[in-house]
Enzyme design. Structure first.
Site, PDB file in Angstrom:
ATOM      1  N   ASP A 187      -8.691 -18.036   7.833  1.00  0.00           N
ATOM      2  CA  ASP A 187      -7.776 -16.922   7.521  1.00  0.00           C
ATOM      3  C   ASP A 187      -6.782 -16.709   8.673  1.00  0.00           C
ATOM      4  O   ASP A 187      -5.606 -16.412   8.438  1.00  0.00           O
ATOM      5  CB  ASP A 187      -8.556 -15.616   7.299  1.00  0.00           C
ATOM      6  CG  ASP A 187      -9.306 -15.598   5.970  1.00  0.00           C
ATOM      7  OD1 ASP A 187      -8.864 -16.281   5.025  1.00  0.00           O
ATOM      8  OD2 ASP A 187     -10.326 -14.900   5.884  1.00  0.00           O
TER       9      ASP A 187
ATOM     10  N   ARG B 275      -6.669   4.061   7.406  1.00  0.00           N
ATOM     11  CA  ARG B 275      -6.933   5.329   6.731  1.00  0.00           C
ATOM     12  C   ARG B 275      -8.109   6.038   7.398  1.00  0.00           C
ATOM     13  O   ARG B 275      -8.055   7.216   7.695  1.00  0.00           O
ATOM     14  CB  ARG B 275      -7.224   5.050   5.249  1.00  0.00           C
ATOM     15  CG  ARG B 275      -7.585   6.255   4.454  1.00  0.00           C
ATOM     16  CD  ARG B 275      -7.855   5.875   3.020  1.00  0.00           C
ATOM     17  NE  ARG B 275      -8.990   4.956   2.872  1.00  0.00           N
ATOM     18  CZ  ARG B 275      -9.470   4.545   1.717  1.00  0.00           C
ATOM     19  NH1 ARG B 275      -8.893   4.927   0.596  1.00  0.00           N
ATOM     20  NH2 ARG B 275     -10.507   3.733   1.662  1.00  0.00           N
TER      21      ARG B 275
ATOM     22  N   ALA C  85     -11.478   6.163  12.697  1.00  0.00           N
ATOM     23  CA  ALA C  85     -12.512   5.685  13.627  1.00  0.00           C
ATOM     24  C   ALA C  85     -12.577   4.161  13.652  1.00  0.00           C
ATOM     25  O   ALA C  85     -12.791   3.549  14.703  1.00  0.00           O
ATOM     26  CB  ALA C  85     -13.862   6.272  13.225  1.00  0.00           C
TER      27      ALA C  85
ATOM     28  N   LYS D  87     -18.687 -12.783   4.229  1.00  0.00           N
ATOM     29  CA  LYS D  87     -18.101 -13.506   5.364  1.00  0.00           C
ATOM     30  C   LYS D  87     -18.901 -13.365   6.666  1.00  0.00           C
ATOM     31  O   LYS D  87     -19.010 -14.318   7.426  1.00  0.00           O
ATOM     32  CB  LYS D  87     -16.647 -13.079   5.587  1.00  0.00           C
ATOM     33  CG  LYS D  87     -15.695 -13.604   4.501  1.00  0.00           C
ATOM     34  CD  LYS D  87     -14.255 -13.264   4.827  1.00  0.00           C
ATOM     35  CE  LYS D  87     -13.335 -13.790   3.722  1.00  0.00           C
ATOM     36  NZ  LYS D  87     -11.918 -13.530   4.008  1.00  0.00           N
TER      37      LYS D  87
HETATM   38  P1  NDP Z   1     -11.788  -4.854   3.309  1.00  0.00           P
HETATM   39  O1  NDP Z   1     -12.542  -4.246   2.188  1.00  0.00           O
HETATM   40  O2  NDP Z   1     -12.520  -5.453   4.440  1.00  0.00           O
HETATM   41  O3  NDP Z   1     -10.784  -3.707   3.930  1.00  0.00           O
HETATM   42  C1  NDP Z   1     -10.019  -2.904   3.090  1.00  0.00           C
HETATM   43  C2  NDP Z   1      -8.990  -2.115   3.922  1.00  0.00           C
HETATM   44  O4  NDP Z   1      -8.110  -1.429   3.007  1.00  0.00           O
HETATM   45  C3  NDP Z   1      -9.611  -1.042   4.825  1.00  0.00           C
HETATM   46  O5  NDP Z   1      -8.879  -0.949   6.014  1.00  0.00           O
HETATM   47  C4  NDP Z   1      -9.443   0.238   3.960  1.00  0.00           C
HETATM   48  O6  NDP Z   1      -9.379   1.422   4.731  1.00  0.00           O
HETATM   49  C5  NDP Z   1      -8.083  -0.036   3.357  1.00  0.00           C
HETATM   50  N1  NDP Z   1      -7.822   0.741   2.144  1.00  0.00           N
HETATM   51  C6  NDP Z   1      -8.418   0.595   0.921  1.00  0.00           C
HETATM   52  N2  NDP Z   1      -7.907   1.486   0.051  1.00  0.00           N
HETATM   53  C7  NDP Z   1      -6.984   2.222   0.731  1.00  0.00           C
HETATM   54  C8  NDP Z   1      -6.117   3.291   0.381  1.00  0.00           C
HETATM   55  N3  NDP Z   1      -6.100   3.794  -0.864  1.00  0.00           N
HETATM   56  N4  NDP Z   1      -5.269   3.785   1.318  1.00  0.00           N
HETATM   57  C9  NDP Z   1      -5.276   3.271   2.574  1.00  0.00           C
HETATM   58  N5  NDP Z   1      -6.082   2.253   2.978  1.00  0.00           N
HETATM   59  C10 NDP Z   1      -6.924   1.744   2.074  1.00  0.00           C
HETATM   60  O7  NDP Z   1     -10.790  -5.898   2.633  1.00  0.00           O
HETATM   61  P2  NDP Z   1     -10.069  -7.178   3.264  1.00  0.00           P
HETATM   62  O8  NDP Z   1      -9.566  -6.849   4.618  1.00  0.00           O
HETATM   63  O9  NDP Z   1     -10.914  -8.378   3.111  1.00  0.00           O
HETATM   64  O10 NDP Z   1      -8.850  -7.360   2.227  1.00  0.00           O
HETATM   65  C11 NDP Z   1      -7.755  -6.446   2.194  1.00  0.00           C
HETATM   66  C12 NDP Z   1      -6.751  -6.932   1.158  1.00  0.00           C
HETATM   67  O11 NDP Z   1      -6.228  -8.195   1.547  1.00  0.00           O
HETATM   68  C13 NDP Z   1      -7.370  -7.143  -0.246  1.00  0.00           C
HETATM   69  O12 NDP Z   1      -6.478  -6.648  -1.210  1.00  0.00           O
HETATM   70  C14 NDP Z   1      -7.506  -8.635  -0.380  1.00  0.00           C
HETATM   71  O13 NDP Z   1      -7.335  -9.043  -1.728  1.00  0.00           O
HETATM   72  C15 NDP Z   1      -6.360  -9.136   0.487  1.00  0.00           C
HETATM   73  N6  NDP Z   1      -6.667 -10.437   1.096  1.00  0.00           N
HETATM   74  C16 NDP Z   1      -5.775 -11.459   0.910  1.00  0.00           C
HETATM   75  C17 NDP Z   1      -5.996 -12.689   1.485  1.00  0.00           C
HETATM   76  C18 NDP Z   1      -4.998 -13.773   1.281  1.00  0.00           C
HETATM   77  O14 NDP Z   1      -5.342 -14.931   1.469  1.00  0.00           O
HETATM   78  N7  NDP Z   1      -3.783 -13.444   0.944  1.00  0.00           N
HETATM   79  C19 NDP Z   1      -7.207 -12.969   2.287  1.00  0.00           C
HETATM   80  C20 NDP Z   1      -8.068 -11.816   2.446  1.00  0.00           C
HETATM   81  C21 NDP Z   1      -7.796 -10.604   1.852  1.00  0.00           C
HETATM   82  P3  NDP Z   1     -10.719   2.288   5.063  1.00  0.00           P
HETATM   83  O15 NDP Z   1     -11.330   1.636   6.274  1.00  0.00           O
HETATM   84  O16 NDP Z   1     -10.192   3.636   5.319  1.00  0.00           O
HETATM   85  O17 NDP Z   1     -11.609   2.202   3.848  1.00  0.00           O
END
Ligand code: NDP
Length: 262
Positions: free
Chosen positions: A101, A147, A150, A65
């Site tokens: 989005d 999580r 920072a 993206k």
């Molecule tokens: P990113 O990879 O950019 O971000 C993932 C986020 O999830 C981070 O904040 C990460 O925290 C957190 N995370 C992952 N595992 C854990 C855990 N075990 N406990 C706590 N926090 C956790 O992903 P996206 O933001 O693009 O997507 C997030 C979710 O949203 C996905 O499941 C995706 O499928 C869904 N999504 C749905 C859309 C829709 O149209 N409905 C559109 C876009 C996304 P950390 O920074 O600590 O790693």
């Protein structure tokens, strides 16, 4: 005319079923939407070649993206503010970038965010779009929890928000928690099911067949809920309208994605 979704991986994407159902409903029989699995090192060169291969536009998903915005010749203010694009349109030799989005999230919210408090869980790509959308909609106070703290601080500074896990009128899960092991949701997120009651709107970006644990708990407690599938449909509808100039048949799109079990 060709359309598609670029990602790595992209096999799980429901966008082809959703968009092909919409194109059929609109009678656009010469149009086709397909998956384009692209590793990062091939992304830019492949996208630049797509117009010549008959593509009108593409959706872009993880991990491309940011790169999509960078390669575009022009971009909407929304895409620039979020720092990422999920929709590219090829027009007269120009690559145009947008981010639907944010629009998709606000369309699905079904309640005004104006003057409300909001808690966004997560600090990744979808959180950036949701935070931008809530700010645009006039949210009164925005709290961010992540999580990795920072990242929450960096986002809070950029968007004038606070780092907090205090509950709020609108709660949005922008983490991937609930996707793989729904049972861990209330251990991994700073929420308890009894905080999610009447008067509260709970949104889960994650979608699962039968609903996520978070949304099912919120619904049982009387909260308004918004399913990630609704947001998927709304962002897809906005992209399709940009490419075709036609009103997207959102009911046909909803039915096409709801039929797919995860
Ligand atoms: P990113 O990879 O950019 O971000 C993932 C986020 O999830 C981070 O904040 C990460 O925290 C957190 N995370 C992952 N595992 C854990 C855990 N075990 N406990 C706590 N926090 C956790 O992903 P996206 O933001 O693009 O997507 C997030 C979710 O949203 C996905 O499941 C995706 O499928 C869904 N999504 C749905 C859309 C829709 O149209 N409905 C559109 C876009 C996304 P950390 O920074 O600590 O790693």
């Amino acid at each position: 005319m060709r359309l598609g979704v670029c990602g790595w991986p992209v096999a799980h994407s429901r966008s082809p079923q959703m968009h092909n159902a919409a194109l059929a409903q609109l009678g656009l029989t010469q149009w086709r939407y397909q998956r384009l699995p692209l590793p990062p090192h091939l992304f830019e060169a492949t996208v630049r070649a797509l117009p010549q291969a008959g593509f009108r536009g593409v959706n872009v998903t993880i991990p491309h993206k940011e790169a999509a915005l960078q390669l575009a010749d022009e971009a909407t203010e929304t895409a620039k503010a979020i720092g990422a694009a999920n929709t590219l349109t090829f027009e007269n030799g120009v690559i145009h970038a947008d981010n639907t989005d944010a629009t998709g999230f606000l369309t699905s919210l079904k309640t005004s965010a104006y003057d409300k408090t909001a808690l966004v869980l997560g600090a990744g790509g979808s959180a950036r779009a949701v935070i931008y959308a809530l700010k645009q909609a006039g949210v009164d106070e925005l709290r961010i929890w992540n999580r990795t703290e920072a990242k929450a601080h960096a986002l809070a500074e950029e968007f004038n928000a606070t780092v907090s896990d205090e509950t709020a009128d609108i709660i949005v899960n922008c983490t991937s928690v609930g996707l793989h092991d729904p049972g861990d949701t209330f251990k991994e997120l700073p929420l308890s099911a009894d905080e999610l009651g009447a008067g509260c709107t709970v949104v889960d970006m994650v979608y699962r067949h039968g609903g996520t644990l978070l949304l099912n708990a919120a619904k049982a407690n009387g909260a308004e809920v918004v399913d990630g599938l609704e947001i998927l449909v709304a962002q897809g509808a906005a992209s399709l309208e940009r490419w075709t100039g036609r009103t997207a048949p959102d009911q046909a799109m909803r039915e096409a994605v709801a039929d797919i079990a995860t």
